[in-house]
Design an enzyme around this catalytic site. Structure first.
Site, PDB file in Angstrom:
ATOM      1  N   LEU A  50       0.816  -1.211   0.000  1.00 13.95           N
ATOM      2  CA  LEU A  50       0.000   0.000   0.000  1.00 13.95           C
ATOM      3  C   LEU A  50       0.854   1.267   0.000  1.00 13.95           C
ATOM      4  O   LEU A  50       0.500   2.258  -0.637  1.00 13.95           O
ATOM      5  CB  LEU A  50      -0.921  -0.001   1.218  1.00 13.95           C
ATOM      6  CG  LEU A  50      -2.059  -1.021   1.190  1.00 13.95           C
ATOM      7  CD1 LEU A  50      -2.617  -1.233   2.589  1.00 13.95           C
ATOM      8  CD2 LEU A  50      -3.162  -0.559   0.246  1.00 13.95           C
ATOM      9  N   ASP A  98      13.213   3.642  11.223  1.00 12.80           N
ATOM     10  CA  ASP A  98      12.903   2.338  11.811  1.00 12.80           C
ATOM     11  C   ASP A  98      11.945   2.572  12.973  1.00 12.80           C
ATOM     12  O   ASP A  98      12.321   3.146  14.000  1.00 12.80           O
ATOM     13  CB  ASP A  98      14.182   1.662  12.305  1.00 12.80           C
ATOM     14  CG  ASP A  98      13.949   0.225  12.740  1.00 12.80           C
ATOM     15  OD1 ASP A  98      12.779  -0.151  12.948  1.00 12.80           O
ATOM     16  OD2 ASP A  98      14.939  -0.514  12.888  1.00 12.80           O
ATOM     17  N   ASN A 124       2.308   5.197   6.979  1.00 19.53           N
ATOM     18  CA  ASN A 124       1.793   3.906   6.540  1.00 19.53           C
ATOM     19  C   ASN A 124       2.496   2.732   7.208  1.00 19.53           C
ATOM     20  O   ASN A 124       1.958   1.631   7.257  1.00 19.53           O
ATOM     21  CB  ASN A 124       1.946   3.803   5.018  1.00 19.53           C
ATOM     22  CG  ASN A 124       1.781   2.396   4.496  1.00 19.53           C
ATOM     23  OD1 ASN A 124       0.671   1.864   4.452  1.00 19.53           O
ATOM     24  ND2 ASN A 124       2.889   1.781   4.102  1.00 19.53           N
ATOM     25  N   TYR A 213      -3.063  -6.463  17.525  1.00 15.32           N
ATOM     26  CA  TYR A 213      -3.145  -5.572  16.365  1.00 15.32           C
ATOM     27  C   TYR A 213      -4.374  -4.664  16.441  1.00 15.32           C
ATOM     28  O   TYR A 213      -4.276  -3.438  16.282  1.00 15.32           O
ATOM     29  CB  TYR A 213      -3.175  -6.397  15.082  1.00 15.32           C
ATOM     30  CG  TYR A 213      -3.353  -5.566  13.839  1.00 15.32           C
ATOM     31  CD1 TYR A 213      -2.289  -4.849  13.306  1.00 15.32           C
ATOM     32  CD2 TYR A 213      -4.593  -5.501  13.194  1.00 15.32           C
ATOM     33  CE1 TYR A 213      -2.448  -4.079  12.163  1.00 15.32           C
ATOM     34  CE2 TYR A 213      -4.760  -4.734  12.057  1.00 15.32           C
ATOM     35  CZ  TYR A 213      -3.693  -4.026  11.543  1.00 15.32           C
ATOM     36  OH  TYR A 213      -3.864  -3.257  10.414  1.00 15.32           O
ATOM     37  N   LYS A 217      -4.649  -0.506  16.908  1.00 12.89           N
ATOM     38  CA  LYS A 217      -5.357   0.356  15.977  1.00 12.89           C
ATOM     39  C   LYS A 217      -6.470   1.140  16.679  1.00 12.89           C
ATOM     40  O   LYS A 217      -6.786   2.274  16.287  1.00 12.89           O
ATOM     41  CB  LYS A 217      -5.923  -0.469  14.824  1.00 12.89           C
ATOM     42  CG  LYS A 217      -4.853  -1.016  13.888  1.00 12.89           C
ATOM     43  CD  LYS A 217      -4.072   0.115  13.224  1.00 12.89           C
ATOM     44  CE  LYS A 217      -3.045  -0.387  12.239  1.00 12.89           C
ATOM     45  NZ  LYS A 217      -2.325   0.734  11.569  1.00 12.89           N
TER      46      LYS A 217
END
Length: 306
Positions: A50, A98, A124, A213, A217
Protein backbone atom coordinates in the site's frame (compact mmCIF):
# COMPACT_ATOMS: atom_id res chain seq x y z
CA UNK A 1 -17.26 14.55 11.68
CA UNK A 2 -16.77 10.95 12.75
CA UNK A 3 -17.95 11.73 16.27
CA UNK A 4 -21.34 12.81 14.90
CA UNK A 5 -22.01 9.54 13.09
CA UNK A 6 -22.76 7.38 16.12
CA UNK A 7 -26.07 6.21 14.65
CA UNK A 8 -24.14 4.37 11.92
CA UNK A 9 -21.54 2.79 14.18
CA UNK A 10 -23.51 -0.40 14.94
CA UNK A 11 -23.80 -1.28 11.25
CA UNK A 12 -20.22 -0.31 10.38
CA UNK A 13 -18.82 -2.45 13.19
CA UNK A 14 -20.98 -5.47 12.28
CA UNK A 15 -19.59 -8.24 10.05
CA UNK A 16 -22.36 -7.47 7.57
CA UNK A 17 -21.07 -3.90 7.45
CA UNK A 18 -17.59 -5.19 6.71
CA UNK A 19 -18.86 -7.32 3.80
CA UNK A 20 -20.91 -4.39 2.52
CA UNK A 21 -17.82 -2.18 2.46
CA UNK A 22 -15.66 -4.80 0.78
CA UNK A 23 -18.15 -5.81 -1.89
CA UNK A 24 -20.43 -2.82 -2.51
CA UNK A 25 -18.23 0.25 -1.93
CA UNK A 26 -16.36 1.33 -5.04
CA UNK A 27 -13.48 3.75 -5.62
CA UNK A 28 -14.42 7.39 -6.10
CA UNK A 29 -12.30 9.30 -8.60
CA UNK A 30 -10.10 12.15 -7.42
CA UNK A 31 -11.48 15.50 -8.72
CA UNK A 32 -10.23 16.01 -12.28
CA UNK A 33 -8.53 19.34 -11.60
CA UNK A 34 -6.41 17.92 -8.78
CA UNK A 35 -2.69 18.47 -9.22
CA UNK A 36 0.18 17.99 -6.78
CA UNK A 37 2.67 19.86 -8.93
CA UNK A 38 5.24 21.62 -6.79
CA UNK A 39 4.23 19.69 -3.68
CA UNK A 40 6.28 17.49 -1.35
CA UNK A 41 4.98 14.25 0.19
CA UNK A 42 6.40 11.86 2.77
CA UNK A 43 5.24 8.24 2.75
CA UNK A 44 6.59 5.78 5.32
CA UNK A 45 6.64 2.07 4.59
CA UNK A 46 6.73 2.99 0.91
CA UNK A 47 8.94 0.22 -0.44
CA UNK A 48 6.08 -2.22 -1.08
CA UNK A 49 2.33 -2.85 -0.91
CA UNK A 50 0.00 0.00 0.00
CA UNK A 51 2.84 2.42 0.76
CA UNK A 52 4.47 1.92 -2.62
CA UNK A 53 1.17 2.18 -4.46
CA UNK A 54 0.27 5.35 -2.51
CA UNK A 55 3.56 6.91 -3.59
CA UNK A 56 2.84 5.87 -7.15
CA UNK A 57 -0.69 7.30 -7.19
CA UNK A 58 0.52 10.60 -5.69
CA UNK A 59 3.16 10.80 -8.41
CA UNK A 60 0.46 10.16 -11.01
CA UNK A 61 -1.21 13.34 -9.73
CA UNK A 62 1.94 15.29 -10.55
CA UNK A 63 3.72 15.21 -7.19
CA UNK A 64 7.09 16.92 -7.57
CA UNK A 65 9.02 15.73 -4.51
CA UNK A 66 8.66 12.40 -2.70
CA UNK A 67 10.36 11.16 0.45
CA UNK A 68 10.28 7.36 0.68
CA UNK A 69 10.55 6.50 4.38
CA UNK A 70 11.80 2.92 4.90
CA UNK A 71 13.83 0.87 7.36
CA UNK A 72 15.87 -0.91 4.66
CA UNK A 73 18.08 1.20 2.41
CA UNK A 74 18.33 -1.54 -0.21
CA UNK A 75 14.57 -2.06 -0.45
CA UNK A 76 13.96 1.65 -0.44
CA UNK A 77 16.46 2.18 -3.23
CA UNK A 78 14.87 -0.58 -5.30
CA UNK A 79 11.39 0.93 -4.88
CA UNK A 80 12.66 4.44 -5.63
CA UNK A 81 14.39 3.22 -8.78
CA UNK A 82 11.14 1.80 -10.15
CA UNK A 83 9.29 5.02 -9.33
CA UNK A 84 11.99 7.16 -10.96
CA UNK A 85 11.77 5.06 -14.13
CA UNK A 86 8.02 5.60 -14.28
CA UNK A 87 8.07 9.26 -13.21
CA UNK A 88 11.37 10.74 -14.42
CA UNK A 89 10.15 14.30 -13.88
CA UNK A 90 9.78 13.88 -10.12
CA UNK A 91 12.50 13.98 -7.48
CA UNK A 92 12.51 10.98 -5.15
CA UNK A 93 14.67 10.45 -2.06
CA UNK A 94 15.02 7.45 0.26
CA UNK A 95 15.24 8.25 3.99
CA UNK A 96 15.63 5.70 6.77
CA UNK A 97 13.12 5.44 9.61
CA UNK A 98 12.90 2.34 11.81
CA UNK A 99 9.67 2.46 13.78
CA UNK A 100 10.95 0.19 16.55
CA UNK A 101 13.60 2.79 17.46
CA UNK A 102 12.78 6.10 19.13
CA UNK A 103 16.21 7.38 18.07
CA UNK A 104 15.46 6.59 14.44
CA UNK A 105 12.03 8.21 14.64
CA UNK A 106 13.40 11.43 16.15
CA UNK A 107 16.28 11.52 13.65
CA UNK A 108 13.79 11.17 10.78
CA UNK A 109 11.72 14.05 12.15
CA UNK A 110 14.81 16.25 12.46
CA UNK A 111 15.67 15.49 8.85
CA UNK A 112 12.20 16.61 7.81
CA UNK A 113 13.05 20.04 9.21
CA UNK A 114 15.52 20.45 6.33
CA UNK A 115 12.76 20.35 3.70
CA UNK A 116 11.65 23.74 2.38
CA UNK A 117 8.04 22.58 2.08
CA UNK A 118 5.89 19.65 3.23
CA UNK A 119 2.33 19.19 1.93
CA UNK A 120 1.42 15.55 2.59
CA UNK A 121 2.51 12.97 5.17
CA UNK A 122 1.22 9.41 5.17
CA UNK A 123 2.31 7.29 8.12
CA UNK A 124 1.79 3.91 6.54
CA UNK A 125 4.48 1.85 8.31
CA UNK A 126 2.72 -0.80 10.38
CA UNK A 127 2.70 -4.51 11.06
CA UNK A 128 1.13 -7.45 12.82
CA UNK A 129 3.53 -9.72 14.69
CA UNK A 130 2.71 -13.39 14.31
CA UNK A 131 4.72 -14.20 17.44
CA UNK A 132 5.27 -12.20 20.63
CA UNK A 133 8.29 -9.95 20.02
CA UNK A 134 9.60 -7.63 22.72
CA UNK A 135 11.67 -4.66 21.58
CA UNK A 136 14.58 -4.57 24.00
CA UNK A 137 15.29 -0.86 23.68
CA UNK A 138 11.73 0.19 24.57
CA UNK A 139 10.47 -2.87 26.47
CA UNK A 140 7.27 -2.87 24.42
CA UNK A 141 5.77 -5.55 22.21
CA UNK A 142 6.52 -4.93 18.55
CA UNK A 143 2.98 -4.45 17.19
CA UNK A 144 2.00 -1.84 19.75
CA UNK A 145 5.40 -0.20 19.44
CA UNK A 146 5.19 0.32 15.69
CA UNK A 147 1.47 0.86 15.16
CA UNK A 148 0.78 3.07 18.14
CA UNK A 149 3.68 4.36 20.23
CA UNK A 150 6.20 5.23 17.51
CA UNK A 151 3.47 6.43 15.15
CA UNK A 152 2.13 8.74 17.85
CA UNK A 153 5.64 10.01 18.61
CA UNK A 154 6.43 10.71 14.95
CA UNK A 155 3.12 12.53 14.57
CA UNK A 156 3.77 14.79 17.56
CA UNK A 157 7.26 15.57 16.29
CA UNK A 158 6.08 16.33 12.75
CA UNK A 159 3.11 18.58 13.54
CA UNK A 160 5.08 21.76 14.38
CA UNK A 161 7.35 21.08 11.41
CA UNK A 162 4.38 20.78 9.06
CA UNK A 163 2.87 23.98 10.44
CA UNK A 164 6.13 25.83 9.79
CA UNK A 165 6.52 24.35 6.28
CA UNK A 166 3.05 25.02 4.91
CA UNK A 167 2.86 26.86 1.62
CA UNK A 168 2.25 30.60 1.72
CA UNK A 169 0.90 30.66 -1.83
CA UNK A 170 -2.60 32.16 -2.19
CA UNK A 171 -5.27 29.49 -1.99
CA UNK A 172 -2.83 26.77 -0.88
CA UNK A 173 -4.28 24.03 1.31
CA UNK A 174 -2.79 23.36 4.76
CA UNK A 175 -0.52 20.32 5.06
CA UNK A 176 -2.26 16.98 5.55
CA UNK A 177 -1.11 14.21 7.87
CA UNK A 178 -2.84 10.84 7.81
CA UNK A 179 -2.10 7.48 9.37
CA UNK A 180 -3.18 4.19 7.84
CA UNK A 181 -5.68 2.57 10.16
CA UNK A 182 -7.71 -0.63 10.04
CA UNK A 183 -11.39 -1.31 10.55
CA UNK A 184 -10.36 -4.10 12.91
CA UNK A 185 -10.34 -1.40 15.60
CA UNK A 186 -14.13 -1.81 15.62
CA UNK A 187 -13.64 -5.35 16.95
CA UNK A 188 -10.78 -4.83 19.41
CA UNK A 189 -11.20 -6.86 22.64
CA UNK A 190 -11.93 -4.46 25.50
CA UNK A 191 -9.14 -3.38 27.79
CA UNK A 192 -9.29 -4.11 31.50
CA UNK A 193 -10.43 -1.01 33.32
CA UNK A 194 -9.20 0.42 36.58
CA UNK A 195 -5.51 0.31 35.66
CA UNK A 196 -2.97 1.29 33.02
CA UNK A 197 -3.84 0.49 29.41
CA UNK A 198 -0.45 0.40 27.67
CA UNK A 199 0.96 -2.56 29.64
CA UNK A 200 -1.95 -4.62 28.30
CA UNK A 201 -0.38 -4.36 24.83
CA UNK A 202 2.78 -5.97 26.19
CA UNK A 203 1.34 -9.06 27.88
CA UNK A 204 2.90 -12.30 26.68
CA UNK A 205 0.26 -14.39 28.43
CA UNK A 206 -2.69 -14.89 26.11
CA UNK A 207 -0.87 -13.19 23.23
CA UNK A 208 -2.84 -13.34 19.99
CA UNK A 209 -1.71 -11.43 16.89
CA UNK A 210 -5.10 -10.03 15.91
CA UNK A 211 -5.97 -9.15 19.50
CA UNK A 212 -2.89 -6.96 19.89
CA UNK A 213 -3.15 -5.57 16.37
CA UNK A 214 -6.77 -4.46 16.70
CA UNK A 215 -6.07 -2.93 20.11
CA UNK A 216 -3.11 -0.99 18.72
CA UNK A 217 -5.36 0.36 15.98
CA UNK A 218 -8.06 1.29 18.50
CA UNK A 219 -5.57 3.28 20.56
CA UNK A 220 -4.30 4.85 17.36
CA UNK A 221 -7.81 6.00 16.44
CA UNK A 222 -8.47 7.36 19.92
CA UNK A 223 -5.14 9.20 19.94
CA UNK A 224 -5.71 10.92 16.61
CA UNK A 225 -9.28 11.84 17.47
CA UNK A 226 -8.15 13.54 20.67
CA UNK A 227 -5.02 15.01 19.08
CA UNK A 228 -7.07 16.78 16.42
CA UNK A 229 -8.81 18.73 19.18
CA UNK A 230 -5.43 20.33 19.96
CA UNK A 231 -4.54 21.10 16.32
CA UNK A 232 -6.04 23.86 14.18
CA UNK A 233 -7.20 22.48 10.83
CA UNK A 234 -6.00 25.72 9.23
CA UNK A 235 -2.47 24.71 10.24
CA UNK A 236 -2.52 20.94 9.61
CA UNK A 237 -5.39 18.62 8.67
CA UNK A 238 -5.06 15.39 10.64
CA UNK A 239 -7.10 12.29 9.86
CA UNK A 240 -6.99 8.49 9.92
CA UNK A 241 -7.55 6.50 6.72
CA UNK A 242 -8.49 2.90 6.03
CA UNK A 243 -7.77 1.08 2.76
CA UNK A 244 -9.98 -1.85 3.72
CA UNK A 245 -8.90 -5.47 3.53
CA UNK A 246 -6.48 -5.86 0.61
CA UNK A 247 -4.90 -8.95 -0.89
CA UNK A 248 -1.40 -9.29 -2.32
CA UNK A 249 0.38 -7.22 0.31
CA UNK A 250 3.38 -8.16 2.46
CA UNK A 251 1.36 -7.35 5.59
CA UNK A 252 1.92 -9.83 8.39
CA UNK A 253 5.56 -10.57 7.65
CA UNK A 254 7.22 -13.44 5.85
CA UNK A 255 6.43 -16.28 8.25
CA UNK A 256 5.23 -19.29 6.28
CA UNK A 257 1.55 -19.98 6.90
CA UNK A 258 0.94 -23.70 7.37
CA UNK A 259 -1.88 -24.23 9.88
CA UNK A 260 -5.53 -24.80 8.97
CA UNK A 261 -6.35 -21.37 10.38
CA UNK A 262 -3.70 -19.81 8.15
CA UNK A 263 -5.16 -21.51 5.10
CA UNK A 264 -8.71 -20.39 5.97
CA UNK A 265 -7.49 -16.82 6.50
CA UNK A 266 -5.68 -16.91 3.14
CA UNK A 267 -8.90 -17.91 1.38
CA UNK A 268 -10.84 -15.24 3.31
CA UNK A 269 -8.45 -12.50 2.17
CA UNK A 270 -8.35 -13.65 -1.43
CA UNK A 271 -12.13 -13.91 -1.66
CA UNK A 272 -13.01 -10.66 0.14
CA UNK A 273 -9.88 -8.56 -0.28
CA UNK A 274 -9.58 -5.58 -2.57
CA UNK A 275 -6.75 -5.06 -4.97
CA UNK A 276 -3.91 -2.94 -3.64
CA UNK A 277 -4.72 -0.33 -6.27
CA UNK A 278 -8.33 -0.03 -5.10
CA UNK A 279 -7.43 0.06 -1.41
CA UNK A 280 -4.78 2.67 -2.04
CA UNK A 281 -7.25 4.91 -3.83
CA UNK A 282 -9.15 5.17 -0.54
CA UNK A 283 -5.94 6.31 1.16
CA UNK A 284 -5.20 8.88 -1.53
CA UNK A 285 -8.79 10.10 -1.25
CA UNK A 286 -8.19 10.87 2.44
CA UNK A 287 -4.92 12.64 1.62
CA UNK A 288 -5.97 14.64 -1.41
CA UNK A 289 -9.75 14.84 -1.84
CA UNK A 290 -10.74 15.32 1.79
CA UNK A 291 -10.13 18.63 3.52
CA UNK A 292 -10.88 20.27 6.85
CA UNK A 293 -14.16 18.35 7.12
CA UNK A 294 -12.09 15.21 7.75
CA UNK A 295 -10.02 16.72 10.57
CA UNK A 296 -9.88 14.27 13.48
CA UNK A 297 -12.03 11.79 11.57
CA UNK A 298 -11.86 8.24 10.30
CA UNK A 299 -11.87 8.21 6.49
CA UNK A 300 -12.73 4.79 5.12
CA UNK A 301 -14.14 3.60 1.82
CA UNK A 302 -13.87 7.06 0.26
CA UNK A 303 -16.07 8.66 2.92
CA UNK A 304 -16.01 9.81 6.53
CA UNK A 305 -17.14 6.98 8.80
CA UNK A 306 -18.00 6.68 12.51
Amino acid sequence: MSQYLESRAAFESHFVGFLYRQWLMYPKPIPRATTLKGQTAIVTGANSGLGYETARQLLQLGLTHLIVGVRSQARGDAAAAKLRDEFPGSKIWVWIVDMVSYDSVTAFARRCETLPRIDIVLLNAGLISIEFTLIKATQHEQTGQVNYLSTALLTVLLLPILKSKKSSSPGAQPPRLSVVASDTFYWAPPFKTGGPVLPQLDEIEGFAPMKVYSRSKLLQMMFFSRLAEQVNADDVVVNVCNPGLCRDTSFGGSKKQTSLGDVIFWFFININGRTVKAGTSAVVDALVAKGAESHGSYVSDWSIQP
